[in-house]
Design a protein around this motif. Structure first.
Motif, PDB file in Angstrom:
ATOM      1  N   LEU A 100       0.967  -1.016   0.125  1.00  0.00           N
ATOM      2  CA  LEU A 100       0.036  -0.055   0.070  1.00  0.00           C
ATOM      3  C   LEU A 100       1.065   1.376  -0.089  1.00  0.00           C
ATOM      4  N   ASP A 101       2.112   1.131  -0.308  1.00  0.00           N
ATOM      5  CA  ASP A 101       3.031   2.167  -0.278  1.00  0.00           C
ATOM      6  C   ASP A 101       3.412   2.921  -1.507  1.00  0.00           C
ATOM      7  N   GLU A 142       4.558   5.693  -2.429  1.00  0.00           N
ATOM      8  CA  GLU A 142       5.906   5.947  -2.786  1.00  0.00           C
ATOM      9  C   GLU A 142       6.670   4.846  -3.422  1.00  0.00           C
ATOM     10  N   LEU A 143       6.846   3.578  -2.748  1.00  0.00           N
ATOM     11  CA  LEU A 143       7.599   2.633  -3.336  1.00  0.00           C
ATOM     12  C   LEU A 143       6.969   2.350  -4.883  1.00  0.00           C
ATOM     13  N   ILE A 144       5.408   2.273  -4.820  1.00  0.00           N
ATOM     14  CA  ILE A 144       5.082   2.076  -6.189  1.00  0.00           C
ATOM     15  C   ILE A 144       5.325   2.835  -7.177  1.00  0.00           C
ATOM     16  N   ASN A 145       5.612   4.287  -6.773  1.00  0.00           N
ATOM     17  CA  ASN A 145       5.908   5.276  -7.916  1.00  0.00           C
ATOM     18  C   ASN A 145       7.100   5.052  -8.288  1.00  0.00           C
ATOM     19  N   SER A 146       8.325   4.572  -7.286  1.00  0.00           N
ATOM     20  CA  SER A 146       9.677   4.561  -7.354  1.00  0.00           C
ATOM     21  C   SER A 146       9.952   3.364  -8.428  1.00  0.00           C
ATOM     22  N   LYS A 147       8.998   2.022  -8.222  1.00  0.00           N
ATOM     23  CA  LYS A 147       9.180   1.074  -8.970  1.00  0.00           C
ATOM     24  C   LYS A 147       8.691   1.316 -10.387  1.00  0.00           C
ATOM     25  N   TYR A 148       7.850   2.201 -10.505  1.00  0.00           N
ATOM     26  CA  TYR A 148       7.003   2.609 -11.776  1.00  0.00           C
ATOM     27  C   TYR A 148       8.046   3.407 -12.468  1.00  0.00           C
TER      28      TYR A 148
END
Length: 69
Positions: A26-27, A29-35
């Motif tokens: 649900l993070d 920020e992490l999802i955005n950086s991986k994207y």
């Protein structure tokens, strides 16, 4: 069970898999950086680029942004 709800949960799970995060992540920020990493790598103008993969990554990110944003 409402079938659309089950379907959207499955789609979100798949979207997380595409972006390489845990299926219960649900993070945002992490999802955005991986994207960002994947979008840069698979951008059609890049050597490893793939229009299909790029679209898949973008759609996965949009779906999770709507869920968590």
């Amino acid at each position: 069970d409402f079938s659309e709800e089950k379907d959207i949960k499955e789609q979100r799970k798949e979207a997380r898999k595409v972006l390489g995060v845990d299926e219960d992540c649900l993070d945002l920020e992490l999802i955005n950086s991986k994207y960002k990493l994947l979008a840069k790598k698979y951008h059609p103008d890049m050597p490893d680029g793939s229009t299909e993969k790029f679209k898949l990554i973008n759609n996965a990110h949009k779906m999770l942004k709507r869920e968590l944003g």
